[in-house]
Every structure is written in structure tokens, then in C-alpha cells.
Motif scaffolding. Structure first.
Motif, PDB file in Angstrom:
ATOM      1  N   ARG A 132       0.687  -1.201  -0.296  1.00 49.52           N
ATOM      2  CA  ARG A 132       0.235  -0.104   0.117  1.00 49.52           C
ATOM      3  C   ARG A 132       1.107   1.450   0.320  1.00 49.52           C
ATOM      4  N   MET A 133       1.546   1.284   0.865  1.00 51.23           N
ATOM      5  CA  MET A 133       2.705   2.418   1.052  1.00 51.23           C
ATOM      6  C   MET A 133       3.489   2.639  -0.492  1.00 51.23           C
ATOM      7  N   GLU A 134       3.980   1.250  -1.041  1.00 51.67           N
ATOM      8  CA  GLU A 134       4.580   1.319  -2.290  1.00 51.67           C
ATOM      9  C   GLU A 134       3.819   2.103  -3.520  1.00 51.67           C
ATOM     10  N   TYR A 135       2.194   1.343  -3.058  1.00 48.74           N
ATOM     11  CA  TYR A 135       2.135   2.607  -4.578  1.00 48.74           C
ATOM     12  C   TYR A 135       1.270   3.923  -4.019  1.00 48.74           C
ATOM     13  N   ALA A 136       1.537   4.015  -2.664  1.00 46.39           N
ATOM     14  CA  ALA A 136       0.946   5.509  -2.210  1.00 46.39           C
ATOM     15  C   ALA A 136       1.858   6.506  -3.063  1.00 46.39           C
ATOM     16  N   LYS A 137       3.386   5.932  -2.429  1.00 38.91           N
ATOM     17  CA  LYS A 137       4.581   6.493  -3.993  1.00 38.91           C
ATOM     18  C   LYS A 137       4.214   7.199  -4.532  1.00 38.91           C
ATOM     19  N   ARG A 138       3.907   5.784  -5.103  1.00 44.42           N
ATOM     20  CA  ARG A 138       4.054   6.406  -7.248  1.00 44.42           C
ATOM     21  C   ARG A 138       2.741   7.766  -7.162  1.00 44.42           C
ATOM     22  N   THR A 142      -1.823   9.197   7.741  1.00 44.74           N
ATOM     23  CA  THR A 142      -0.029  10.116   7.266  1.00 44.74           C
ATOM     24  C   THR A 142       0.047   9.033   8.325  1.00 44.74           C
ATOM     25  N   LYS A 143      -0.100   9.015   9.031  1.00 45.13           N
ATOM     26  CA  LYS A 143       0.674   8.268  10.777  1.00 45.13           C
ATOM     27  C   LYS A 143       1.442   7.179  10.060  1.00 45.13           C
ATOM     28  N   THR A 144       1.033   5.828   9.241  1.00 48.24           N
ATOM     29  CA  THR A 144       1.313   4.915   8.838  1.00 48.24           C
ATOM     30  C   THR A 144       2.250   5.392   7.659  1.00 48.24           C
ATOM     31  N   PHE A 145       2.021   5.838   7.024  1.00 49.83           N
ATOM     32  CA  PHE A 145       3.636   6.551   6.084  1.00 49.83           C
ATOM     33  C   PHE A 145       4.468   7.178   6.403  1.00 49.83           C
ATOM     34  N   LYS A 146       3.915   7.293   7.714  1.00 49.01           N
ATOM     35  CA  LYS A 146       5.331   7.820   8.546  1.00 49.01           C
ATOM     36  C   LYS A 146       6.137   7.349   9.200  1.00 49.01           C
ATOM     37  N   LYS A 147       5.472   5.995   9.369  1.00 47.28           N
ATOM     38  CA  LYS A 147       6.064   5.132  10.289  1.00 47.28           C
ATOM     39  C   LYS A 147       6.363   4.412   9.360  1.00 47.28           C
ATOM     40  N   TYR A 148       6.309   4.325   7.917  1.00 48.25           N
ATOM     41  CA  TYR A 148       6.791   2.871   6.668  1.00 48.25           C
ATOM     42  C   TYR A 148       7.828   4.286   5.885  1.00 48.25           C
ATOM     43  N   GLU A 149       8.623   5.432   6.387  1.00 46.28           N
ATOM     44  CA  GLU A 149       8.526   6.131   4.790  1.00 46.28           C
ATOM     45  C   GLU A 149       9.633   6.710   5.756  1.00 46.28           C
ATOM     46  N   GLY A 150       9.067   7.659   6.852  1.00 43.75           N
ATOM     47  CA  GLY A 150       9.796   8.518   7.979  1.00 43.75           C
ATOM     48  C   GLY A 150       9.806   9.807   7.789  1.00 43.75           C
ATOM     49  N   ILE A 151       9.029   9.510   6.788  1.00 41.09           N
ATOM     50  CA  ILE A 151       8.610  11.717   6.988  1.00 41.09           C
ATOM     51  C   ILE A 151       7.337  11.187   6.099  1.00 41.09           C
ATOM     52  N   SER A 152       6.158  12.509   6.533  1.00 44.90           N
ATOM     53  CA  SER A 152       4.796  12.780   6.272  1.00 44.90           C
ATOM     54  C   SER A 152       5.034  12.480   4.614  1.00 44.90           C
ATOM     55  N   PRO A 153       3.388  12.153   4.164  1.00 43.28           N
ATOM     56  CA  PRO A 153       3.141  11.923   2.692  1.00 43.28           C
ATOM     57  C   PRO A 153       3.060  14.235   1.958  1.00 43.28           C
ATOM     58  N   SER A 154       3.024  14.519   2.662  1.00 42.39           N
ATOM     59  CA  SER A 154       3.156  16.247   2.310  1.00 42.39           C
ATOM     60  C   SER A 154       5.001  16.223   2.382  1.00 42.39           C
TER      61      SER A 154
END
Length: 347
Positions: free
Chosen positions: A294-300, A325-337
Motif C-alpha cells: 500500500r505504501m509503495e503504491y501511495a509513493k507512486r 499519514t501516520k502509517t506512511f510516516k512510520k514506513y517512510e520516515g516523513i509525512s506524505p506532504s
């Protein structure tokens, strides 16, 4: 038939007790010897004895420490302490560890025979022996392997029934029976793997500590049944790679709250079996893998300015934007924005 372990650092004591025990008339399958408590513990782990005769004063690990360790193991072993007059205080301490008998040196034949008689009487009241021999394990392994390899469902069901009853009857704790079951299953899968069965095998049950034997047995039963069915389907040419099928299904349904149970049912697998297989194959749990995809797809999607972050959140299965937002930040280290800003895209 009883298994006896004698622990003493004096060879003459070991020899004398062995002779007395042989002359007692008690049915004995093995008499083993150890020179101290540390050696005795190794012997106990190799083959659980019914009776342990131990001196108190020994090098490396004394009898007091040995009795304490045996009590911690919660094994159905009856322990007899052997000591001199000066050790009586220590002997009393041993009694607090569940020691049932106390023999004073020098030990007479009649004294030992009477003690053995009491031990046997107690053992008979406890029911079946707690010992599972290597020969017995090998026998059951061979029978299970044959039933699965030749897809003999009737034989497999009968083995599960009879061995389940036999395992339940052994005087072992749930933890001990579960450990035996887990080791047995791993050996069974190893034997099947050596036969090149060409099916995905869950090579270990990964049973949680504290699991009841009834629950552990259900996992074992399910996994054996699933292995048999997978082999049957493979030989009929109907078995696809379940992990690749699961991955593809997750990929097609990233916007949905796909559950492990749902995918397992789709594949015709038991959820417990599928869960362990997925983790062993991918190195990740089902939820971890689904979240990663899910996070990989969100990054694309974040890399394309036309997508709003709230829309991306829905597209990867998060109705709650803050949770995304919380899950993405946990996965990537930064928020989606912040991730978009790094890409040079305004939110």
C-alpha cells in the motif's frame, strides 16, 4: 518399564546403587549415571527419567541445585536425595523442591528396594509414563510420512486420532508436549522435503509460548491435513503457487481491507497454515506485506501532482486520512506532504 538416573561423584556408590536396582525386581528400561548436577540435567533433557537418585555434595553442580532445576522444569520426575548425617539441613531444603524420598548413607539393599516400591506405587497412580523414546518418535514419523506421501487420507486421519490420544495421555506438561509436537512436525517436514514432494511446505509450526496443548494439536492437525491436500492437488495438476496468488490478490485489492482469512479461504487453505507459510516464504507477516505494498503504491501516486493526498489515502485503503499519514510516516520516515516536497511537488 522405568528409566532411572543416578547422580553421584563416587563411582562405587554409582555401581552399588545400579546393582541394588537391578536386583529389586522393578521393571527397568535404562539406568544412566551422572557425576554431577550439570551432567544430570543434560541426561534429563536427552531422556526424561521416571526416578532420579542424587547425592547432595558434588562438584560443578550439587544435588541441591539439581533438585531446584528439576522443580523449575515441572517435569513428572520423582527425586530421591542421598546424603550423610551432616547434610540433613540440605536434604530438608530439597524437600521444598518436591523431593519425595530421603536416603541416608550407607544405603542398604532393603532400604533401597522399599524406596523403589514406593516410587513405583506413586508412578502407577500418576498413570502413563512421561517418556517419549526416540524409537517411538521415529516410528510415528515414518507412519505419518508414508500416509502423507501416498495421500492416504484414511490412514492420516487414523494416525492423527491415535497419536493425539497417545500424546495427550503422556504425563508431560502442556509446554513439554507442545515442544515435542513442534519438533516432531519440523522433522516430518524435513523428511517430506527430502522426498522432493514439489509443494510449498510450512517447515515449522511457530507455536506461541503458553499455547495449550489442545490448541497446539489443532495447529498440527490442520497443517498435516493441508500438506496432504496440497500434495494431492499438485499431483492432479491443480495447485498454483499460493503465495504468488495471494500477492496478486493483495495487489488487485489495495483499496480494500483484505484480510488474511479472506485470502486463505480464496486459496482453500487453513488461515493458520497460510499465515505461517506466508511469513516463512516472504519474511513478513501478511499485514506487514499488505501495508508495504500500500505504501509503495501511495509513493507512486504521490509522485503525480494530479492526485490529491486525500484521494491517495482512499486509493490505498485508508478511509481515515490521519491514519494513512501516520502509517506512511512510520514506513517512510516523513509525512506524505513532506515526501511530495522532496519530489518538488506542492501539496
Amino acid at each position: 518399564m522405568y528409566r532411572i538416573l543416578i547422580v553421584d561423584d563416587e563411582p562405587m556408590i554409582l555401581k552399588g546403587l545400579t546393582v541394588f536396582i537391578r536386583q529389586s525386581g522393578v521393571p527397568v528400561s535404562s539406568i544412566r549415571e551422572a557425576a554431577n548436577g550439570a551432567e544430570a540435567l543434560e541426561a534429563v533433557r536427552e531422556e526424561l527419567p521416571d526416578f532420579v537418585f542424587t547425592d547432595i555434595r558434588m562438584p560443578v553442580m550439587d544435588g541441591l541445585a539439581l533438585c531446584e532445576k528439576l522443580a523449575e522444569m515441572d517435569a513428572p520426575v520423582q527425586t530421591v536425595v542421598i546424603s550423610g548425617y551432616d547434610d540433613f539441613t540440605y536434604a530438608q531444603t530439597c524437600m521444598s523442591y518436591g523431593v519425595r524420598e530421603y536416603l541416608l548413607k550407607p544405603i542398604g539393599k532393603r532400604q533401597l528396594h522399599d524406596t523403589l516400591g514406593r516410587l513405583v506405587q506413586r508412578a502407577s497412580k500418576l498413570g502413563r509414563s512421561a517418556y517419549l523414546s526416540v524409537a517411538k518418535i521415529d516410528e510415528w514419523l515414518e507412519r505419518f510420512e508414508q500416509a502423507i506421501y501416498y495421500v492416504d487420507r484414511a490412514q492420516a486421519q487414523e494416525l492423527l486420532r491415535t497419536w493425539g490420544e497417545e500424546m495427550a495421555a503422556y504425563g508431560l506438561s502442556d509446554l513439554q508436549k507442545t515442544e515435542v509436537l513442534e519438533e516432531f512436525y519440523a522433522l516430518l517436514m524435513k523428511k517430506l522435503k527430502a522426498k522432493d514432494v514439489h509443494i510449498p511446505l510450512v517447515e515449522c509450526l511457530n507455536l506461541e509460548r503458553g499455547l495449550s496443548f489442545a490448541d497446539a494439536w489443532k495447529r498440527f492437525e490442520d497443517s498435516v491435513g493441508q500438506t496432504l491436500e496440497n500434495l494431492h492437488r499438485r499431483r492432479k495438476g491443480k495447485l498454483k503457487d499460493p503465495i504468488e496468488e495471494a500477492k496478486a490478490y493483495i495487489e488487485r485489492n489495495l483499496a480494500s481491507e483484505v484480510s488474511l482469512e479472506e485470502v486463505a479461504e480464496l486459496l482453500g487453505l487453513h488461515p493458520n497454515y497460510f499465515s505461517v507459510m506466508f511469513k516463512q516464504t516472504t519474511g513478513e507477516t501478511f499485514v506487514q506485506y499488505r501495508t508495504k505494498r500500500r505504501m509503495e503504491y501511495a509513493k507512486r501516486m504521490l509522485g503525480e501532482e494530479r492526485h490529491r493526498i486525500t484521494d491517495i489515502s482512499y486509493a490505498v485503503g485508508y478511509a481515515d486520512h490521519s491514519n494513512f499519514t501516520k502509517t506512511f510516516k512510520k514506513y517512510e520516515g516523513i509525512s506524505p506532504s513532506e515526501y511530495r516536497q522532496k519530489l518538488g511537488i506542492s501539496s
